[in-house]
Scaffold this motif. Structure first.
Motif: not given
Length: 166
Positions: A9, A11, A38, A115, A117, A134
């Motif tokens: 994650d 991102h 992610d 997913h 976090h 994350s």
């Protein structure tokens, strides 16, 4: 002893402009890097690959080129440790339950997922579930996080928590 950095994650660039220095410092000492989805851009893969071999899976917000390159589920063996990797997104049930179910017919020792976090380390039915959290989008968590897995004759996995995204 093999040292493996585990993250998920990231991102980037939606939640952060770059990976934090504490994570990159850990990557400098890594033999392998595992990303549980992610990424959002292949630039994250290229950056991590400059430090060590990087493997992973795609998450629910990743574009087709990431899905095509990594797939959604992976099993790898490091020494005698069998590791299942999945992002954990889907419908119904919890992220943790979806991660467990994804490998219910596979023999794995460790399941790495993302997913939510939410950092998690939990043993269930002889399998360790590990969500690194994350390093760039802590959501409702007090700190950012990632994981370190050390594999030798025995193996250990732990979270690295930190306060600032630097």
């Amino acid at each position: 002893m093999k040292k493996i950095v585990i993250l998920s994650d990231t991102h980037i660039p939606a939640r952060a402009r770059h990976l934090p220095k504490i994570l990159l410092n850990a990557c400098e000492e890594a033999d392998l890097i595992i990303h549980a989805g992610d990424w959002q851009t292949l630039e994250v893969f290229y950056e991590l690959s400059a430090y060590a071999e990087t493997v992973g899976v795609a998450g629910n917000v990743d574009p087709w080129e990431i899905v095509d390159r990594f797939g959604k589920k992976k099993i790898l063996t490091v020494e005698n440790l069998r590791i299942g990797i999945i992002h954990g997104d889907g419908l119904r049930k919890t992220t943790e339950q979806r991660a467990m179910e994804a490998f219910e017919h596979d023999e794995v020792d460790l399941i790495i997922f993302g997913h939510s976090h939410t950092p998690l380390k939990k043993e269930t039915g002889g399998v360790t579930l590990f969500n690194p959290g994350s390093p760039t989008d802590k959501r409702m968590q007090q700190q950012y996080s990632f994981g370190i897995l050390e594999v030798g004759e025995e193996w250990t996995v732990k979270h690295i928590h930190f306060d600032k995204e630097i």
